[in-house]
Design an enzyme around this catalytic site. Sequence first.
Site, PDB file in Angstrom:
ATOM      1  N   GLY A   1      -8.584  -7.963   4.886  1.00 36.20           N
ATOM      2  CA  GLY A   1      -9.318  -8.239   6.110  1.00 36.20           C
ATOM      3  C   GLY A   1      -8.448  -8.619   7.295  1.00 36.20           C
TER       4      GLY A   1
ATOM      5  N   ARG B   1       0.828 -47.737 -13.424  1.00 34.95           N
ATOM      6  CA  ARG B   1       1.004 -48.637 -12.271  1.00 34.95           C
ATOM      7  C   ARG B   1       0.204 -49.893 -12.508  1.00 34.95           C
ATOM      8  NH1 ARG B   1       0.098 -43.250  -9.015  1.00 34.95           N
ATOM      9  NH2 ARG B   1      -1.309 -43.160 -10.773  1.00 34.95           N
TER      10      ARG B   1
ATOM     11  N   TYR C   1      11.600 -34.934 -18.541  1.00 37.57           N
ATOM     12  CA  TYR C   1      10.144 -34.793 -18.445  1.00 37.57           C
ATOM     13  C   TYR C   1       9.679 -34.886 -16.996  1.00 37.57           C
ATOM     14  CZ  TYR C   1       9.876 -39.862 -17.777  1.00 37.57           C
ATOM     15  OH  TYR C   1      10.024 -41.132 -17.287  1.00 37.57           O
TER      16      TYR C   1
ATOM     17  N   ASP D   1       8.318 -42.505  -2.851  1.00 33.68           N
ATOM     18  CA  ASP D   1       9.090 -43.443  -2.051  1.00 33.68           C
ATOM     19  C   ASP D   1      10.459 -42.882  -1.687  1.00 33.68           C
ATOM     20  OD1 ASP D   1       7.746 -45.789  -1.255  1.00 33.68           O
ATOM     21  OD2 ASP D   1       7.534 -46.357  -3.361  1.00 33.68           O
TER      22      ASP D   1
ATOM     23  N   HIS E   1     -16.081  -9.883   1.764  1.00 38.02           N
ATOM     24  CA  HIS E   1     -15.076 -10.865   2.192  1.00 38.02           C
ATOM     25  C   HIS E   1     -15.283 -12.207   1.487  1.00 38.02           C
ATOM     26  CE1 HIS E   1     -13.532 -14.067   4.867  1.00 38.02           C
ATOM     27  NE2 HIS E   1     -12.509 -13.228   4.999  1.00 38.02           N
TER      28      HIS E   1
ATOM     29  N   LYS F   1       0.831  -1.203   0.000  1.00 37.10           N
ATOM     30  CA  LYS F   1       0.000   0.000   0.000  1.00 37.10           C
ATOM     31  C   LYS F   1       0.865   1.252   0.000  1.00 37.10           C
ATOM     32  CE  LYS F   1      -3.698  -0.489   2.551  1.00 37.10           C
ATOM     33  NZ  LYS F   1      -4.248  -0.704   3.908  1.00 37.10           N
TER      34      LYS F   1
ATOM     35  N   CYS G   1       8.204 -39.083 -11.548  1.00 42.27           N
ATOM     36  CA  CYS G   1       6.821 -39.556 -11.612  1.00 42.27           C
ATOM     37  C   CYS G   1       6.141 -39.565 -10.249  1.00 42.27           C
ATOM     38  CB  CYS G   1       6.757 -40.931 -12.257  1.00 42.27           C
ATOM     39  SG  CYS G   1       7.630 -42.172 -11.311  1.00 42.27           S
TER      40      CYS G   1
ATOM     41  N   MET H   1      -5.698  -6.872   8.583  1.00 44.62           N
ATOM     42  CA  MET H   1      -5.197  -5.756   9.366  1.00 44.62           C
ATOM     43  C   MET H   1      -6.260  -4.663   9.351  1.00 44.62           C
ATOM     44  SD  MET H   1      -2.141  -6.529  10.181  1.00 44.62           S
ATOM     45  CE  MET H   1      -0.761  -7.523   9.687  1.00 44.62           C
TER      46      MET H   1
ATOM     47  N   SER I   1      13.504 -42.978 -13.696  1.00 44.63           N
ATOM     48  CA  SER I   1      12.349 -42.162 -13.361  1.00 44.63           C
ATOM     49  C   SER I   1      12.379 -41.992 -11.847  1.00 44.63           C
ATOM     50  CB  SER I   1      11.071 -42.861 -13.811  1.00 44.63           C
ATOM     51  OG  SER I   1       9.958 -42.088 -13.437  1.00 44.63           O
TER      52      SER I   1
ATOM     53  N   ARG J   1      -3.171   3.220   8.588  1.00 44.77           N
ATOM     54  CA  ARG J   1      -3.477   2.058   7.748  1.00 44.77           C
ATOM     55  C   ARG J   1      -2.321   1.077   7.750  1.00 44.77           C
ATOM     56  NH1 ARG J   1      -4.655   4.726   1.993  1.00 44.77           N
ATOM     57  NH2 ARG J   1      -5.894   2.819   1.739  1.00 44.77           N
TER      58      ARG J   1
ATOM     59  N   ARG K   1      -3.562  -1.329  -6.478  1.00 49.44           N
ATOM     60  CA  ARG K   1      -2.745  -2.551  -6.399  1.00 49.44           C
ATOM     61  C   ARG K   1      -3.191  -3.468  -7.525  1.00 49.44           C
ATOM     62  NH1 ARG K   1      -5.653  -4.412  -0.929  1.00 49.44           N
ATOM     63  NH2 ARG K   1      -7.750  -4.408  -1.747  1.00 49.44           N
TER      64      ARG K   1
HETATM   65  P1  ADP Z   1      -7.558  -2.230   3.687  1.00 48.57           P
HETATM   66  O1  ADP Z   1      -6.133  -2.627   3.696  1.00 48.57           O
HETATM   67  O2  ADP Z   1      -8.407  -3.116   4.513  1.00 48.57           O
HETATM   68  O3  ADP Z   1      -8.065  -2.025   2.296  1.00 48.57           O
HETATM   69  P2  ADP Z   1      -7.288   0.607   3.926  1.00 48.57           P
HETATM   70  O4  ADP Z   1      -6.112   1.091   4.656  1.00 48.57           O
HETATM   71  O5  ADP Z   1      -7.220   0.651   2.462  1.00 48.57           O
HETATM   72  O6  ADP Z   1      -7.642  -0.827   4.437  1.00 48.57           O
HETATM   73  O7  ADP Z   1      -8.497   1.425   4.448  1.00 48.57           O
HETATM   74  C1  ADP Z   1      -9.808   1.074   4.163  1.00 48.57           C
HETATM   75  C2  ADP Z   1     -10.558   2.225   3.618  1.00 48.57           C
HETATM   76  O8  ADP Z   1     -10.481   3.326   4.495  1.00 48.57           O
HETATM   77  C3  ADP Z   1     -10.031   2.775   2.318  1.00 48.57           C
HETATM   78  O9  ADP Z   1     -10.495   2.059   1.247  1.00 48.57           O
HETATM   79  C4  ADP Z   1     -10.603   4.163   2.312  1.00 48.57           C
HETATM   80  O10 ADP Z   1     -11.914   4.154   1.860  1.00 48.57           O
HETATM   81  C5  ADP Z   1     -10.581   4.520   3.778  1.00 48.57           C
HETATM   82  N1  ADP Z   1      -9.448   5.395   4.049  1.00 48.57           N
HETATM   83  C6  ADP Z   1      -8.199   5.058   4.422  1.00 48.57           C
HETATM   84  N2  ADP Z   1      -7.435   6.143   4.566  1.00 48.57           N
HETATM   85  C7  ADP Z   1      -8.215   7.198   4.264  1.00 48.57           C
HETATM   86  C8  ADP Z   1      -7.993   8.609   4.218  1.00 48.57           C
HETATM   87  N3  ADP Z   1      -6.807   9.135   4.500  1.00 48.57           N
HETATM   88  N4  ADP Z   1      -9.020   9.378   3.873  1.00 48.57           N
HETATM   89  C9  ADP Z   1     -10.230   8.847   3.587  1.00 48.57           C
HETATM   90  N5  ADP Z   1     -10.493   7.550   3.616  1.00 48.57           N
HETATM   91  C10 ADP Z   1      -9.494   6.718   3.946  1.00 48.57           C
HETATM   92 MG    MG Z   2      -7.745  -0.732   1.042  1.00 48.53          MG
HETATM   93 MG    MG Z   3      -9.869  -3.717   5.814  1.00 50.86          MG
END
Ligand code: ADP
Ligand code: MG
Ligand code: MG
Length: 892
Positions: free
Chosen positions: A105, A574, A864, A782, A468, A26, A844, A107, A777, A96, A352
Amino acid sequence: MTKWVYTFGDGAAEGRAGDRNLLGGKGANLAEMCSLGLPVPPGFTITTEVCNAYYANARCYPASLEADVAVALDHIGRLTGRRFGDPSKLLLVSVRSGARASMPGMMDTVLNLGLNDETVEALAADSGDARFAYDSYRRFIQMYSDVVMGLDHEVFEEILEDQKGGLGHELDTELTAIEWQSVIALYKAKVEEELGKPFPQDPHEQLWGAISAVFSSWMNNRAITYRRLHDIPESWGTAVNVQAMVFGNMGDTSATGVAFTRNPSTGEKMLYGEFLVNAQGEDVVAGIRTPQNITEAARIAAGSDKPSLQKLMPDAFQSFVTISDNLEKHYRDMQDLEFTIERGKLWMLQTRSGKRTAKAALKIAVEMARDKLISKEEAVARIDPASLDQLLHPTIDPKAARDVIGVGLPASPGAATGEIVFSSNDAEEAKAQGRKAILVRIETSPEDIHGMHAAEGILTTRGGMTSHAAVVARGMGKPCVSGAGSLRVDYRAGTLMAMGSTFRKGDTITIDGANGQVLKGAVPMLQPELSGDFAAIMEWADAARRMKVRTNAETPLDARMARSFGAEGIGLCRTEHMFFDGDRIVAMREMILADTEKDRRTALAKLLPMQRSDFLELFEIMAGLPVTIRLLDPPLHEFLPKTEEEVAEVAAAMKVSPDKLRQRTEALHEFNPMLGHRGCRLAVSYPEIAEMQARAIFEAAVEAGRKAGALVVPEIMVPLVGLVKELDYVKARIDAVARSVMEETGVKITYLTGTMIELPRAAIRAHVIAEAAEFFSFGTNDLTQTTFGISRDDAASFLETYRQKGIIEQDPFVSLDIEGVGELVRMAAEKGRATRPDIKLGICGEHGGDPSSIHFCEKVGLDYVSCSPYRVPIARLAAAQAAVQVAKLGRG
Ligand code: ADP
Ligand code: MG
Ligand code: MG
């Protein structure tokens, strides 16, 4: 001095996209977007090295970090004209997490940090929108209390639901400033009641609390589980990003959303995403309100009556389209984007490489190569070989009758049938009992990952394409239907209500991840299409690879399947596996249990025509491609009759008494059959067995050759050789049979005789064995058992413990132990070539279908790999990737 903090903002950044190891994915991409001049709120990244230092030093930070953070905060302040902690020039930030690999999901992010009882009023005055200010504050209290102070968010949801109910509101956005103020008072009281201390008011205390929470979350159970499932080393650490807030919840001209530059399910080239007006952060993915489509085209396709972003905020939409196009071109890959619109102005918050289904990955790679954005080689390199598995799974027959009981979103393709389970534990239990389950949940969370793994498919009643369930299912290649809102799940009653009918745990349903339908009962399925993008990638892969890919198959069904998947011959047939069915097992048992050569020959005479016709069919299916047939190799216990019924049956066939037969069975009992009377040891004791098999092979080869009008060259493989004299002895018998069959038929037979290398002694003596063997082979199943001295069948109980305790990283039966077993393979290959330069070398074992093991095979220069039919495409692709990499980086 180590630089612990990297800033970004206003068209410049101290980091780049290439600094992912240091800044996390990120942070590196935020820096890159800044450098590209895109609108990104300014901020800074605390490096992954701080995370490692923190854990190495009993959770203490490097000495200069605090000062470095203060300087970086000033940097944000300068760019925004604000000051952190100063109510007169209020600066709020988000904190973040961001590891090197994206961990959805795992962190948690804290938004609106810096708010307190005083600054919230400043925010209200500043923005001229008190509702917005108090909405932001209550969000902050919720998030911070949950993520940093460990107070479950449900306690706040309860308070909020209560208040909304009392006030007659349905949506959060309907609450007024005053109403939020009373919610906030209740929240703060709750925090104090539960935690015995007030909600922190000092912005700096808040900031360091959040930073520490992110670093601590690297070691929470969810993160550890995710790392284990995805082979992410703990040593990578996470970075922390602190960034100026922008607000999507500043009323009706503000919004927040997520998008993909292409459809992540199908790969289709079109902007694809969802947003919510007057919302913040993860509202879109949390499924609280139903999100709106970004483009008009998508809105129409979805039949939604809620306006698209294109219609609602055309200027912001246009900027977003331009930016997303540019980002895709810049990164030369499909991007997953997060953005916020604050009073009409677009801000980019994340980019990303987007997760995608295998099908989408193929389409995107093929289209990008055709558009010359990437080379064909790169297209091949981008496909995860293991993901091809998903494409080889069935879909619902279009002609099948569909009894639709509900419709959700087509979140992850493929169709699945199974019985309803409502919990992840039930899904695991069903799987353990060999039953297929569909995991049915209102929504899923990281705690459900084990259940999602165990289930055939996943159905949720809430959440969108970016929920999720949807994201994780796509990653796993499991069919998923999400957000099937017309279905009602009642966990307590254990029911799924659909169109007036009630389904219970154990009832069978089918989900269709291609269109989101939920169907009653089981539905006929179709085998997958292997044309189009799949064929294109495979063609490019075949052009790039050096090693051949064969299959392990003994039945015509498997052989045909493997051919259709592109197998270039059979690497392991076999023979004993041909004798498990029907009457054959009886004849096989007669042969094994015979106690004189004469009786054995009688049983063998019954087996000969069966073997011959099996081989003939295999030769015909493989049409001139090499076929390696292994002589009988069973640890005998697999074939001994076990039940009284089986004993009686064999006794009758052999015309002996069940008692006598039982005695013979007992005499054959072995303490350790895996290391017992098996492999070439059987052929040494009872050469007539090898002779019968050789005869069946040669006669079939002659006949297949005659029918096809072309030579069939069988490869006869002698198993479990440790001493060259074992091979010499068996080979002499094979050669003698070949001579007689040639005389009888008047046809010259060309064949190879070789051995499996599956004992350490064979690897050590490979140069001598190669004098007799025309091919090796590597039987790495084993060879792994005998090198480790671990029986595979008994390993499950302790290998998992080994893994948890960090003693081994991977199960050596799944991925070749390169340092140990691999060293034997390398040595045997070298020694074999030294004696016989043109010796044919292959593998194999199960490892022949494992991408990292295949990579090793390329390095040692095997000719192979051979694997089970469904893994053939995986092996073709992995072999191509290995060839490209080895050509680039060398064998070292
Ligand atoms: P994750 O890794 O779970 O995607 P993010 O760090 O991307 O978490 O944060 C989740 C959401 O929080 C982002 O998609 C965005 O919508 C919001 N967010 C994060 N930082 C900011 C910011 N500086 N201003 C406004 N919204 C933010
Ligand atoms: Mg995000
Ligand atoms: Mg998140």
